[in-house]
Design an enzyme around this catalytic site. Structure first.
Site, PDB file in Angstrom:
ATOM      1  N   GLY A 183     -40.104 -43.464  -3.464  1.00  0.00           N
ATOM      2  CA  GLY A 183     -41.434 -43.676  -2.896  1.00  0.00           C
ATOM      3  C   GLY A 183     -42.195 -44.743  -3.659  1.00  0.00           C
ATOM      4  O   GLY A 183     -43.368 -44.584  -3.997  1.00  0.00           O
ATOM      5  N   TYR A 225     -47.746 -27.056   0.109  1.00  0.00           N
ATOM      6  CA  TYR A 225     -47.789 -28.110  -0.918  1.00  0.00           C
ATOM      7  C   TYR A 225     -47.798 -27.470  -2.312  1.00  0.00           C
ATOM      8  O   TYR A 225     -47.062 -27.893  -3.207  1.00  0.00           O
ATOM      9  CB  TYR A 225     -49.020 -28.991  -0.716  1.00  0.00           C
ATOM     10  CG  TYR A 225     -49.072 -30.214  -1.616  1.00  0.00           C
ATOM     11  CD1 TYR A 225     -48.237 -31.309  -1.397  1.00  0.00           C
ATOM     12  CD2 TYR A 225     -49.958 -30.286  -2.693  1.00  0.00           C
ATOM     13  CE1 TYR A 225     -48.283 -32.433  -2.217  1.00  0.00           C
ATOM     14  CE2 TYR A 225     -50.012 -31.399  -3.515  1.00  0.00           C
ATOM     15  CZ  TYR A 225     -49.173 -32.475  -3.273  1.00  0.00           C
ATOM     16  OH  TYR A 225     -49.222 -33.586  -4.093  1.00  0.00           O
ATOM     17  N   LYS A 284     -44.886 -27.899  -5.236  1.00  0.00           N
ATOM     18  CA  LYS A 284     -45.111 -28.486  -6.560  1.00  0.00           C
ATOM     19  C   LYS A 284     -44.815 -27.468  -7.665  1.00  0.00           C
ATOM     20  O   LYS A 284     -44.354 -27.848  -8.748  1.00  0.00           O
ATOM     21  CB  LYS A 284     -46.525 -29.047  -6.655  1.00  0.00           C
ATOM     22  CG  LYS A 284     -46.744 -30.268  -5.740  1.00  0.00           C
ATOM     23  CD  LYS A 284     -45.798 -31.419  -6.077  1.00  0.00           C
ATOM     24  CE  LYS A 284     -46.035 -32.670  -5.271  1.00  0.00           C
ATOM     25  NZ  LYS A 284     -45.136 -33.783  -5.637  1.00  0.00           N
ATOM     26  N   ILE A 320     -55.775 -38.493  -7.482  1.00  0.00           N
ATOM     27  CA  ILE A 320     -55.485 -39.907  -7.704  1.00  0.00           C
ATOM     28  C   ILE A 320     -55.792 -40.678  -6.421  1.00  0.00           C
ATOM     29  O   ILE A 320     -55.426 -40.232  -5.320  1.00  0.00           O
ATOM     30  CB  ILE A 320     -53.985 -40.108  -8.076  1.00  0.00           C
ATOM     31  CG1 ILE A 320     -53.519 -39.114  -9.167  1.00  0.00           C
ATOM     32  CG2 ILE A 320     -53.729 -41.564  -8.473  1.00  0.00           C
ATOM     33  CD1 ILE A 320     -54.093 -39.302 -10.549  1.00  0.00           C
TER      34      ILE A 320
HETATM   35  P1  NAP Z   1     -48.535 -41.911  -0.949  1.00  0.00           P
HETATM   36  O1  NAP Z   1     -49.538 -42.965  -1.272  1.00  0.00           O
HETATM   37  O2  NAP Z   1     -48.670 -41.118   0.290  1.00  0.00           O
HETATM   38  O3  NAP Z   1     -47.070 -42.553  -1.054  1.00  0.00           O
HETATM   39  C1  NAP Z   1     -45.960 -41.737  -0.870  1.00  0.00           C
HETATM   40  C2  NAP Z   1     -44.701 -42.515  -1.118  1.00  0.00           C
HETATM   41  O4  NAP Z   1     -43.584 -41.609  -0.947  1.00  0.00           O
HETATM   42  C3  NAP Z   1     -44.503 -43.635  -0.131  1.00  0.00           C
HETATM   43  O5  NAP Z   1     -43.932 -44.739  -0.811  1.00  0.00           O
HETATM   44  C4  NAP Z   1     -43.529 -43.051   0.878  1.00  0.00           C
HETATM   45  O6  NAP Z   1     -42.683 -44.011   1.491  1.00  0.00           O
HETATM   46  C5  NAP Z   1     -42.702 -42.142  -0.004  1.00  0.00           C
HETATM   47  N1  NAP Z   1     -42.031 -41.076   0.745  1.00  0.00           N
HETATM   48  C6  NAP Z   1     -42.594 -40.091   1.492  1.00  0.00           C
HETATM   49  N2  NAP Z   1     -41.640 -39.317   2.041  1.00  0.00           N
HETATM   50  C7  NAP Z   1     -40.453 -39.819   1.647  1.00  0.00           C
HETATM   51  C8  NAP Z   1     -39.114 -39.484   1.891  1.00  0.00           C
HETATM   52  N3  NAP Z   1     -38.776 -38.459   2.670  1.00  0.00           N
HETATM   53  N4  NAP Z   1     -38.129 -40.240   1.315  1.00  0.00           N
HETATM   54  C9  NAP Z   1     -38.447 -41.290   0.521  1.00  0.00           C
HETATM   55  N5  NAP Z   1     -39.705 -41.665   0.255  1.00  0.00           N
HETATM   56  C10 NAP Z   1     -40.697 -40.948   0.822  1.00  0.00           C
HETATM   57  O7  NAP Z   1     -48.500 -40.803  -2.119  1.00  0.00           O
HETATM   58  P2  NAP Z   1     -49.017 -40.844  -3.633  1.00  0.00           P
HETATM   59  O8  NAP Z   1     -50.401 -40.338  -3.651  1.00  0.00           O
HETATM   60  O9  NAP Z   1     -48.670 -42.120  -4.274  1.00  0.00           O
HETATM   61  O10 NAP Z   1     -48.101 -39.656  -4.227  1.00  0.00           O
HETATM   62  C11 NAP Z   1     -46.911 -39.878  -4.961  1.00  0.00           C
HETATM   63  C12 NAP Z   1     -46.496 -38.559  -5.595  1.00  0.00           C
HETATM   64  O11 NAP Z   1     -47.539 -38.078  -6.427  1.00  0.00           O
HETATM   65  C13 NAP Z   1     -46.224 -37.453  -4.578  1.00  0.00           C
HETATM   66  O12 NAP Z   1     -45.162 -36.651  -5.026  1.00  0.00           O
HETATM   67  C14 NAP Z   1     -47.514 -36.648  -4.596  1.00  0.00           C
HETATM   68  O13 NAP Z   1     -47.312 -35.321  -4.193  1.00  0.00           O
HETATM   69  C15 NAP Z   1     -47.904 -36.768  -6.040  1.00  0.00           C
HETATM   70  N6  NAP Z   1     -49.307 -36.556  -6.320  1.00  0.00           N
HETATM   71  C16 NAP Z   1     -50.282 -37.290  -5.716  1.00  0.00           C
HETATM   72  C17 NAP Z   1     -51.611 -37.033  -6.028  1.00  0.00           C
HETATM   73  C18 NAP Z   1     -52.751 -37.793  -5.418  1.00  0.00           C
HETATM   74  O14 NAP Z   1     -53.914 -37.371  -5.596  1.00  0.00           O
HETATM   75  N7  NAP Z   1     -52.538 -38.896  -4.725  1.00  0.00           N
HETATM   76  C19 NAP Z   1     -51.937 -36.030  -6.933  1.00  0.00           C
HETATM   77  C20 NAP Z   1     -50.937 -35.302  -7.543  1.00  0.00           C
HETATM   78  C21 NAP Z   1     -49.627 -35.583  -7.225  1.00  0.00           C
HETATM   79  P3  NAP Z   1     -43.209 -44.977   2.714  1.00  0.00           P
HETATM   80  O15 NAP Z   1     -44.127 -45.969   2.048  1.00  0.00           O
HETATM   81  O16 NAP Z   1     -41.972 -45.602   3.235  1.00  0.00           O
HETATM   82  O17 NAP Z   1     -43.916 -44.094   3.670  1.00  0.00           O
END
Ligand code: NAP
Length: 264
Positions: free
Chosen positions: A15, A168, A172, A201
Site C-alpha cells: 500500500g 476494524y 488491528k 493520521i
Molecule cells: P490510505 O490512505 O487509505 O491508503 C491505503 C493504501 O493501502 C493504498 O495505497 C491502497 O492501495 C492500499 N491497499 C488497500 N487495500 C489493499 C489491498 N487489498 N492490497 C494491496 N494494497 C491495498 O490509508 P492510510 O491511512 O495510509 O493507512 C495505511 C495503514 O495505516 C493502514 O493499515 C491503516 O489501517 C493504518 N492506520 C491508518 C491510520 C489513519 O488515521 N490514517 C491510523 C492508524 C492506522 P491503492 O492506492 O491502490 O488503493
C-alpha cells in the site's frame, strides 16, 4: 552469491502509493533502500511515488497486487526477489477501514470479511512468504551483515473500542498478535518484528471524518494537540529498520501524539 542482485538493502512496502505507505516508501528510499512499491488499484499514485524516488537517484519497483489474494502475494514476493535478489525489510502497511461504518448491532458479514482479509489474512500470509525468503538468505550467509526486519502498521484501534467499526478494531487487535507470533518465531534467525500503532493520521482514510477529528483535537483528545502526519509514522519505521532497536522484538511503538496515555 549470484542470487543477490543488489548491494543495496531492499524494502517491500504494501500500500505504498498513498498515505502512510507513500511516506514510508519515500523515507526508506532516502535512507538508501531499494523500494518495492505495492499498490492495489491506484496505479497513478504508485507510479508518482516511483518517479519521485527515481528523480532523487533511488531505485524502486512497482508491483500491483491485492494482498487478500494468495496468487498476488506470491507474485509480489517473486517480482521483488527477481528484481533485487533480497528483501531486508517488509512493511505490512496496506489496510482498509470499513467501506461503511455501522454500529456492531447492525454490522454485516461482507464488510467484516473484506476488512479481516485485508488487515489480517494479507499480512499474516505475506509475512510467511517473505520470512521464508529471509530465512533462506540468513541460512545461506549470502549477504554479510544481513539484518532483516518486519514492521506491521496496526492502529490505536488495536486497543481502543469504536462500536461503529468493530471489524476494524478486531482486525488491528489481530494484527498486533501477528507481530508477537512472528517476533517469537523469527527471533532465532535474527529477524526483528515490530508493530507501529499510529493514532489519527491525515490521509485519504481519515479525510471523510476530518471535521469530526478536528473537533476532537480541539477538545484535547491527544496530549500532542495536532493531527499525525504520514511522515511521523515513516520516521519511526526508519528508526526501526536502520537498527535503532537491536535488542527489542515484538515491540509496540505508539505514534499517536500520546493518545494511549490514560489521564486522570
Ligand atoms: P490510505 O490512505 O487509505 O491508503 C491505503 C493504501 O493501502 C493504498 O495505497 C491502497 O492501495 C492500499 N491497499 C488497500 N487495500 C489493499 C489491498 N487489498 N492490497 C494491496 N494494497 C491495498 O490509508 P492510510 O491511512 O495510509 O493507512 C495505511 C495503514 O495505516 C493502514 O493499515 C491503516 O489501517 C493504518 N492506520 C491508518 C491510520 C489513519 O488515521 N490514517 C491510523 C492508524 C492506522 P491503492 O492506492 O491502490 O488503493
Amino acid at each position: 552469491m549470484s542470487m543477490v542482485k543488489s548491494p543495496q538493502k531492499t524494502a517491500l512496502v504494501t500500500g505504498a502509493g498513498r498515505g502512510i505507505g507513500r511516506a514510508i516508501a519515500l523515507t526508506l528510499a532516502d535512507a538508501g533502500f531499494n523500494v518495492v512499491i505495492n499498490y492495489a488499484r491506484n496505479k497513478e499514485a504508485a507510479q508518482a511515488v516511483l518517479s519521485e524516488i527515481e528523480q532523487k537517484g533511488g531505485r524502486g519497483l512497482l508491483v500491483q497486487g491485492d494482498i487478500k489474494q494468495a496468487e498476488d502475494r506470491a507474485r509480489l514476493v517473486g517480482e521483488a526477489m527477481q528484481a533485487f535478489g533480497r528483501i531486508d525489510v517488509l512493511v505490512n502497511n496496506a489496510g482498509v477501514a470499513p467501506r461503511e461504518r455501522k454500529d456492531i448491532l447492525e454490522a454485516t458479514e461482507d464488510i467484516f470479511d473484506e476488512v479481516l482479509a485485508t488487515n489480517i489474512k494479507g499480512p499474516y500470509f505475506l509475512t510467511q512468504l517473505v520470512a521464508r525468503e529471509m530465512i533462506k538468505i540468513v541460512e545461506s550467509k549470502a549477504i554479510e551483515d544481513y539484518r532483516p526486519v518486519i514492521v506491521n502498521i496496526t492502529s490505536i484501534s488495536a486497543s481502543t473500542v469504536s462500536t461503529s467499526r468493530g471489524e476494524y478494531c478486531i482486525s488491528k487487535a489481530g494484527a498486533a498478535m501477528i507481530t508477537k507470533l512472528y517476533a517469537v518465531r523469527l527471533a532465532p534467525y535474527g529477524i526483528g518484528v515490530y508493530e507501529i500503532r499510529p493514532g489519527i493520521i491525515a490521509t485519504d482514510m481519515t479525510a471523510a471524518v476530518k471535521e469530526k477529528y478536528d473537533a476532537l483535537f480541539a477538545q484535547g483528545i491527544t496530549p500532542i494537540a495536532r493531527w499525525g502526519l504520514p511522515e511521523d509514522v515513516a520516521k519511526a519505521v526508519k528508526a526501526i529498520v536502520t537498527g535503532a532497536f537491536p535488542y527489542s522484538t515484538g515491540e509496540v511503538i505508539h505514534v499517536d501524539g500520546g493518545f494511549h496515555l490514560r489521564v486522570l
